[in-house]
Design a protein around this motif. Structure first.
Motif, short mmCIF file in Angstrom:
data_model
loop_
_atom_site.label_atom_id
_atom_site.label_comp_id
_atom_site.label_asym_id
_atom_site.label_seq_id
_atom_site.Cartn_x
_atom_site.Cartn_y
_atom_site.Cartn_z
N VAL A 1 79.57 80.85 82.61
CA VAL A 1 79.10 79.52 82.19
C VAL A 1 77.83 79.66 81.34
CG1 VAL A 1 78.23 77.30 83.01
CG2 VAL A 1 80.13 78.40 84.19
N VAL A 2 76.93 80.56 81.79
CA VAL A 2 75.70 80.79 81.03
C VAL A 2 76.02 81.38 79.65
CG1 VAL A 2 73.51 82.06 81.00
CG2 VAL A 2 74.37 81.14 83.15
N ALA A 3 76.98 82.32 79.63
CA ALA A 3 77.31 83.00 78.37
C ALA A 3 78.06 82.08 77.40
CB ALA A 3 78.14 84.25 78.66
N GLN A 4 78.65 81.02 77.92
CA GLN A 4 79.32 80.07 77.05
C GLN A 4 78.33 79.41 76.10
OE1 GLN A 4 82.42 78.60 79.39
NE2 GLN A 4 83.46 79.33 77.54
N LYS A 5 77.12 79.13 76.65
CA LYS A 5 76.08 78.45 75.86
C LYS A 5 75.27 79.43 75.04
CE LYS A 5 75.76 73.98 77.63
NZ LYS A 5 75.46 73.74 79.04
N ARG A 6 75.17 80.67 75.52
CA ARG A 6 74.36 81.67 74.82
C ARG A 6 75.28 82.76 74.29
NH1 ARG A 6 70.85 79.21 77.87
NH2 ARG A 6 68.67 79.19 77.24
N ARG A 7 75.56 82.67 73.02
CA ARG A 7 76.57 83.56 72.45
C ARG A 7 76.07 84.98 72.27
NH1 ARG A 7 81.21 81.29 71.09
NH2 ARG A 7 81.73 83.05 69.75
N ASN A 8 74.78 85.22 72.52
CA ASN A 8 74.30 86.60 72.42
C ASN A 8 74.35 87.32 73.77
OD1 ASN A 8 72.21 85.10 73.48
ND2 ASN A 8 70.61 86.27 72.46
N ILE A 9 74.97 86.68 74.77
CA ILE A 9 75.23 87.37 76.04
C ILE A 9 76.67 87.87 76.01
CG2 ILE A 9 75.43 87.16 78.54
CD1 ILE A 9 73.35 84.93 78.43
N ILE A 10 76.85 89.18 76.17
CA ILE A 10 78.18 89.76 76.20
C ILE A 10 78.52 90.08 77.65
CG2 ILE A 10 79.67 91.58 75.26
CD1 ILE A 10 78.34 89.89 73.08
N PRO A 11 79.32 89.24 78.33
CA PRO A 11 79.60 89.49 79.74
C PRO A 11 80.59 90.64 79.92
CG PRO A 11 80.84 87.59 78.98
CD PRO A 11 80.03 88.06 77.81
N LEU A 12 80.29 91.53 80.85
CA LEU A 12 81.17 92.67 81.10
C LEU A 12 81.43 92.76 82.59
CD1 LEU A 12 79.19 95.10 78.80
CD2 LEU A 12 81.47 94.19 78.29
N LEU B 1 82.62 89.93 69.07
CA LEU B 1 82.40 90.70 70.31
C LEU B 1 82.26 89.75 71.50
CD1 LEU B 1 81.80 93.37 71.77
CD2 LEU B 1 79.40 93.10 71.13
N HIS B 2 81.48 88.69 71.30
CA HIS B 2 81.28 87.71 72.37
C HIS B 2 82.60 87.06 72.78
CE1 HIS B 2 80.28 83.65 73.93
NE2 HIS B 2 79.37 84.33 74.60
N THR B 3 83.36 86.62 71.80
CA THR B 3 84.64 85.98 72.10
C THR B 3 85.56 86.93 72.86
OG1 THR B 3 84.38 84.85 69.98
CG2 THR B 3 86.52 84.66 71.06
N THR B 4 85.62 88.18 72.40
CA THR B 4 86.48 89.16 73.05
C THR B 4 86.04 89.43 74.49
OG1 THR B 4 86.76 90.19 70.88
CG2 THR B 4 87.48 91.45 72.78
#
Lengths: 200, 284
Positions: free
Chosen positions: A89-100, B61-64
Motif C-alpha cells: 500500500v505504501v509502495a503504491q503511493k511512492r513509486r521509488n519503493i521497489i517491494p521485494l 522496475l516498480h511496476t514489475t
C-alpha cells in the motif's frame, strides 16, 4: 536531513501511518523508527537525493516511506506476508519503493532486480543478523556504507547486550567489515544498537 | 552478453524483453536463484532500447516488482492457510473473554448472595451460570444469557477449527486432534514454520516462559507445552508424560512436513506413529 524546530522531518505526501505533519513536512519520530533515533543522536548517515538504498527488513514500510522521501530509490526486502500487504500500500503511493518479497538470507531471490546501492540498511532482528549483512554486502557500491541495527535480545537472550555486541563486532570484522563501534539507541530504544559499517 | 531482468541474452545480441509486467515477472522468477542472473546495470536497459532513461527504468522496475510481490503474496497466503491460525486465535480469545466475564459475574453474584461464597465446590461453566440465575437480578441474568450465547459460539467455532485443521493439517490432526494441531501451527507462526521445526521445538511450543526460564537460570526444562493438551500426554502417569510428549512431538514434526509439502493424509505413517506414541506410554 531536514529539521524543523528540532524535529526530524521528511518531504512527501503524508498519511502513511498517521504521522504528524509539521509545516507540510512529515514528522519522522525517533519513537517510531530506529533509524530516526540514530539521526536524533547525531550519528546517522546523511541521505541524499541521488542515493540508492537496499533496505533489509522493510516491515510495514513506516521507516521505508521516510527513507524514500529522501533518496532516489529504495529496494525494500521483506519476507513476511502480513507486513508485505501494508508495504505494498505504501509502495503504491511512492513509486521509488521497489517491494521485494524475499528472505534476506537468500539474496539470489532478488539479485535480478537490485542494482549496486550506496546504502544498505538492515533491521531484521534475527539471530543470524551478522551473516545476513555479510551475504548482502555484495550489493554495496565501492564507496557505500551499511547501517546495521542490532537487537542483541534477538541474537541471544541469555547473554548481556554488551556481550552480544562484542561478539557481533568481532563477527563483522572477521567478515571483512569495518565498524566504528556500537551506537546504543537509548533512550529511544533500550538495548538496541546501531553500527555504521564499511567494507575494509 | 548478460542476463538481466529486462533483456534476454539469447543469440549474443541485445534482446530487449517486452514491457509486459506478466512476461517480465515470469522472466524474473526464472532468473531468481538460477545463478545465471546478473546484478542489473540500468545503462544497459537504455543501450538496448528497453527504456529511454533512468526514470522510465525505475518506473517499469516498480511496476514489475509490485506485480511480482502481489503474486508471491497470494501464493504464500494460500500455502500457509492464515485463516486456520486466525480461527484458533479467535477461539482462544473467546475462551479468555468467557472466563473474564464469568469471574466478574461470580463476584457480582456473591454480593447479592453472601452465603454463596461459603459453598466450597462450585460447578463450572454452564451449570455455574444456571445456578447463578436463582436469587439474582435481571441485569446479571441478562449478562449470563450473553455469556451462554458466547459459549455456544465458542463450541461451534471449535468444531469448525477441527474440521478446517483436518483439511489443512490432515496428518497432524490425525495424531493430536485438530485443535492441538491448529494451536501448534498458530504458536509456530504458520504451517510453514511448523514444518521446519525439529521435534524438540514442537515439544515445548507454548511453554515459552518455562523454556526461557530454563535457558536463563538452568531450572529444569519444560517437558511439554501445547502437546500437553493431547489426551495421551495429560492422561499418562506423571513420570511417563515426558516420554509420551517427546515421542508425539517427534512424530508431529514428520506429520507437519507431510502436511506442508504433500498435503494428504498418509494412513501408513499415522498407524505406525500412533503405535509408537502408545508404546511410549506403556512399560513400567
Amino acid at each position: 536531513m531536514i529539521w524543523i524546530g528540532g524535529q526530524l522531518v521528511s518531504e512527501g505526501p503524508g498519511g502513511v501511518y498517521g504521522e504528524r505533519m509539521i509545516g507540510g513536512y512529515r514528522h519522522w519520530s525517533p519513537k517510531r523508527s530506529k533509524l530516526s533515533a540514530l539521526y536524533y543522536l547525531g550519528r546517522g548517515v546523511e541521505l541524499e537525493k541521488h542515493h540508492r538504498v537496499l533496505y533489509l527488513g522493510a516491515a510495514n514500510g513506516t521507516t521505508v516511506s521516510h527513507v524514500a522521501d529522501y533518496v532516489e530509490v529504495v529496494y525494500a526486502v521483506e519476507p513476511a506476508p502480513r507486513p508485505m500487504q501494508d508495504l505494498l500500500v505504501v509502495a503504491q503511493k511512492r513509486r521509488n519503493i521497489i517491494p521485494l518479497m524475499a528472505d534476506a538470507r537468500t539474496p539470489s531471490q532478488y539479485l535480478p532486480l537490485v542494482e549496486k546501492v550506496d546504502i544498505i540498511y538492515q533491521d531484521v532482528a534475527q539471530p543470524d543478523q551478522v551473516k545476513i549483512l555479510l551475504t548482502n554486502a555484495g550489493f554495496l557500491a565501492p564507496d557505500g556504507v551499511m547501517v546495521f541495527m542490532l537487537k542483541p535480545r534477538s541474537v541471544d537472550v541469555t547473554r548481556s547486550p554488551a556481550d552480544v555486541a562484542a561478539t557481533v563486532e568481532e563477527g563483522l570484522s572477521s567478515g571483512g567489515i569495518h565498524t566504528d563501534g556500537c551506537i546504543w539507541l537509548s533512550p529511544y530504544y533500550p538495548d538496541h544498537a546501531a553500527l555504521i559499517c564499511t567494507p575494509e | 552478453m548478460k542476463s538481466y531482468w529486462f533483456l534476454d541474452r539469447e543469440g549474443g545480441t541485445c534482446h530487449s524483453m517486452p514491457r509486459d509486467p506478466g512476461i517480465l515477472v515470469e522472466w524474473v522468477q526464472e532468473l531468481a536463484g538460477s545463478g545465471v542472473a546478473d546484478m542489473p546495470e540500468w545503462e544497459w536497459a537504455v543501450q538496448c532500447g528497453f527504456v529511454k532513461d533512468r526514470s522510465e527504468y525505475l518506473d517499469i522496475l516498480h511496476t514489475t516488482a509490485m506485480h511480482l510481490a502481489g503474486i508471491l503474496l497470494e501464493r504464500e497466503l494460500k500455502a500457509d492457510h492464515p485463516e486456520l491460525i486466525l480461527m484458533v486465535k479467535m477461539l482462544d480469545q473467546i475462551d479468555s473473554v468467557i472466563n473474564l466475564l464469568s469471574e466478574r459475574a461470580v463476584e457480582w453474584y456473591r454480593v447479592l448472595n453472601p452465603e454463596f461464597s461459603r459453598k466450597s465446590a462450585l460447578p463450572q461453566g454452564r451449570k455455574l451460570r444456571d445456578l447463578m440465575r436463582e436469587g439474582s437480578v435481571d441485569a446479571l441474568r441478562e449478562i449470563l444469557d450473553e455469556i451462554d450465547q458466547l459459549a455456544e459460539r465458542r463450541s461451534l467455532l471449535a468444531k469448525r477449527v477441527s474440521a478446517k485443521a483436518a483439511g489443512v493439517l490432515p496428518n497432524c490432526s490425525a495424531l493430536s486432534g485438530g485443535l492441538v494441531a491448529a494451536r501448534l501451527a498458530a504458536e509456530a507462526g504458520g504451517i510453514r514454520n511448523l514444518s521446519m521445526m525439529p521435534g524438540s521445538a514442537i515439544q515445548v511450543l507454548g511453554a515459552r516462559n518455562a523454556l526461557f526460564c530454563h535457558l536463563a537460570t538452568g531450572s529444569p526444562p519444560p517437558k511439554h507445552g501445547l502437546v500437553y493438551q493431547y489426551s495421551g500426554v495429560h492422561g499418562s502417569r506423571k513420570e511417563k508424560r515426558g516420554k509420551v510428549a517427546r515421542t508425539l512431538a517427534a512424530k508431529l514434526a514428520i506429520a507437519a512436513r507431510i502436511d506442508y509439502y504433500r498435503g494428504e493424509l498418509d494412513p501408513m505413517f499415522i498407524t505406525k506413529a500412533k503405535e509408537a506414541i502408545r508404546s511410549a506410554g506403556r512399560g513400567p
